[in-house]
Write a protein that holds these residues in place. Sequence first.
Motif, short mmCIF file in Angstrom:
data_model
loop_
_atom_site.label_atom_id
_atom_site.label_comp_id
_atom_site.label_asym_id
_atom_site.label_seq_id
_atom_site.Cartn_x
_atom_site.Cartn_y
_atom_site.Cartn_z
N ILE A 1 0.84 -1.21 0.00
CA ILE A 1 0.00 0.00 0.00
C ILE A 1 0.87 1.25 0.00
O ILE A 1 0.63 2.21 -0.75
N GLY A 2 1.92 1.25 0.82
CA GLY A 2 2.83 2.39 0.84
C GLY A 2 3.60 2.53 -0.45
O GLY A 2 3.81 3.65 -0.95
N TRP B 1 -0.61 5.27 1.14
CA TRP B 1 -0.43 5.18 2.58
C TRP B 1 -1.31 6.17 3.34
O TRP B 1 -2.01 5.81 4.28
N GLU B 2 -1.28 7.45 2.93
CA GLU B 2 -2.02 8.47 3.66
C GLU B 2 -3.52 8.21 3.61
O GLU B 2 -4.20 8.31 4.65
N ASP B 3 -4.05 7.88 2.44
CA ASP B 3 -5.48 7.58 2.34
C ASP B 3 -5.84 6.35 3.17
O ASP B 3 -6.92 6.30 3.78
N THR B 4 -4.94 5.37 3.21
CA THR B 4 -5.20 4.17 4.01
C THR B 4 -5.23 4.51 5.50
O THR B 4 -6.09 4.00 6.24
N ARG C 1 -6.10 7.35 6.80
CA ARG C 1 -7.37 8.05 7.05
C ARG C 1 -8.52 7.05 7.15
O ARG C 1 -9.40 7.19 8.00
N THR C 2 -8.52 6.07 6.27
CA THR C 2 -9.59 5.08 6.29
C THR C 2 -9.54 4.24 7.56
O THR C 2 -10.58 3.98 8.19
N ILE C 3 -8.35 3.81 7.97
CA ILE C 3 -8.22 3.01 9.19
C ILE C 3 -8.67 3.83 10.41
O ILE C 3 -9.37 3.32 11.30
N ALA C 4 -8.30 5.11 10.45
CA ALA C 4 -8.72 5.96 11.56
C ALA C 4 -10.23 6.11 11.59
O ALA C 4 -10.86 6.04 12.66
N MET C 5 -10.84 6.30 10.42
CA MET C 5 -12.29 6.43 10.34
C MET C 5 -12.99 5.16 10.81
O MET C 5 -13.94 5.21 11.60
N VAL C 6 -12.52 4.02 10.34
CA VAL C 6 -13.13 2.74 10.72
C VAL C 6 -12.94 2.50 12.22
O VAL C 6 -13.86 2.01 12.90
N LEU D 1 -8.41 -2.61 -4.15
CA LEU D 1 -7.62 -3.70 -3.58
C LEU D 1 -7.06 -3.32 -2.21
O LEU D 1 -6.94 -4.18 -1.33
N ALA D 2 -6.73 -2.05 -2.02
CA ALA D 2 -6.26 -1.61 -0.70
C ALA D 2 -7.37 -1.76 0.34
O ALA D 2 -7.12 -2.20 1.47
#
Length: 294
Positions: A90-91, A96-99, A101-106, A265-266
Motif C-alpha cells: 500500500i505504501g 499510505w495516507e489515504d489508508t 485516514r480510512t483506518i482511523a475512520m473505521v 484492492l487496498a
Amino acid sequence: MDLYDFPEMGRGDLRAMRLAIDGAFRDFTRAYGETLENLFDPIRALLVLIETLMINSPWVVVLAVIAALIWIMSRSWKIVAGTVLAMLLIGYFGMWEDTMRTIAMVAVCTLVAIVLGIPIGILMARSDRLNAWVTPLLDMMQTMPSFVYLIPVVMIFGLGKVPGVIAVVIYAIPPIIRLTNLGIRQVPADVLEAAEAFGSDAWQKLRNVQLPLALPTIMAGVNQTIMMSLAMVVVASMIGVRGLGQPVLQAINNQYFTLGVMNGLAIVAIAIIFDRATQAYGKRLQKHSEIGHD
C-alpha cells in the motif's frame, strides 16, 4: 365524483405531506443543526487526533504498532506477515495516507458502535418488550440503502467528518446490537442458576457470567461491524470523508480503471486484515469460554 379521481387526489395529498415533512426537517436543521454539531465535537477531535498521529508518525512506527496489535489479537505470525506485506505494498503504490485516514475512520466508527451497541444489546436481552420494539428498527436499518443515510446527516451537519461518522455508525451498528443480544440470551440457564445460588445479583451475573460467555458472539458482531464500516466509508466519500473511498469515487467519475482497482484492492486488504485478526481473537475467546464453562 369519478372513481378515477382518487389516484390523483392521493398523489396530491402525498405531495403535500412530503413538502410538509421536508419543510419541518429544514426548519429543525436550521434551528438545532449547530447545537447538534457541537455535541459531536469530541468525536471529531478523536478522529482528527488518530488521523494526525497515523499520518505524521514515521511509517515504520505506524507499521510496527499495527503489526503488534494484529499479533495481540490473532497470535498468528502468518496474519502478521500478511499484514506487514499488505501495508508495505500500500505504501509502495502511494496509498499510505489515504489508508491511514480510512483506518482511523473505521476505528472511530467501530468504537462508537461498540460503546452504543453493546449496552443496547444488553438491554434487549433483558427485556423482551424492548427486543420486540428494536428488532424491526434494526431490520429497517440493515435493509435501507446505504446512500439514504447520507441525506439527513448532510442536511443537518453539511459535508465533512462528523456526518460521515454518523452515517457509518448508523449503517454498521445493527450487527453488534443483534449479536450482543443473541450472545447473552444463549448463556445456559444452569450457569445462571449456579451464579444465583452463590448469591450473585443481576449486575454480578452480567459482569462475571453473561458477558464473558457471550464475548465470542459479541466479537463476531464487532467483526461484522468493522466490515460494514469499511463498506460504508467508501460510500461516505460522497459527502467529503477523505480516505480510500475518494480515489474510488474519482475513478468512477473519470473512468480511471487503474486508480479504482488499486484503491479497491487496498480496501480489500484492510478488510481481510481486520477480518482475520478479529476472527482469530474470537476463536481464542471461544476456547477460553469453553474451558471456563467446563
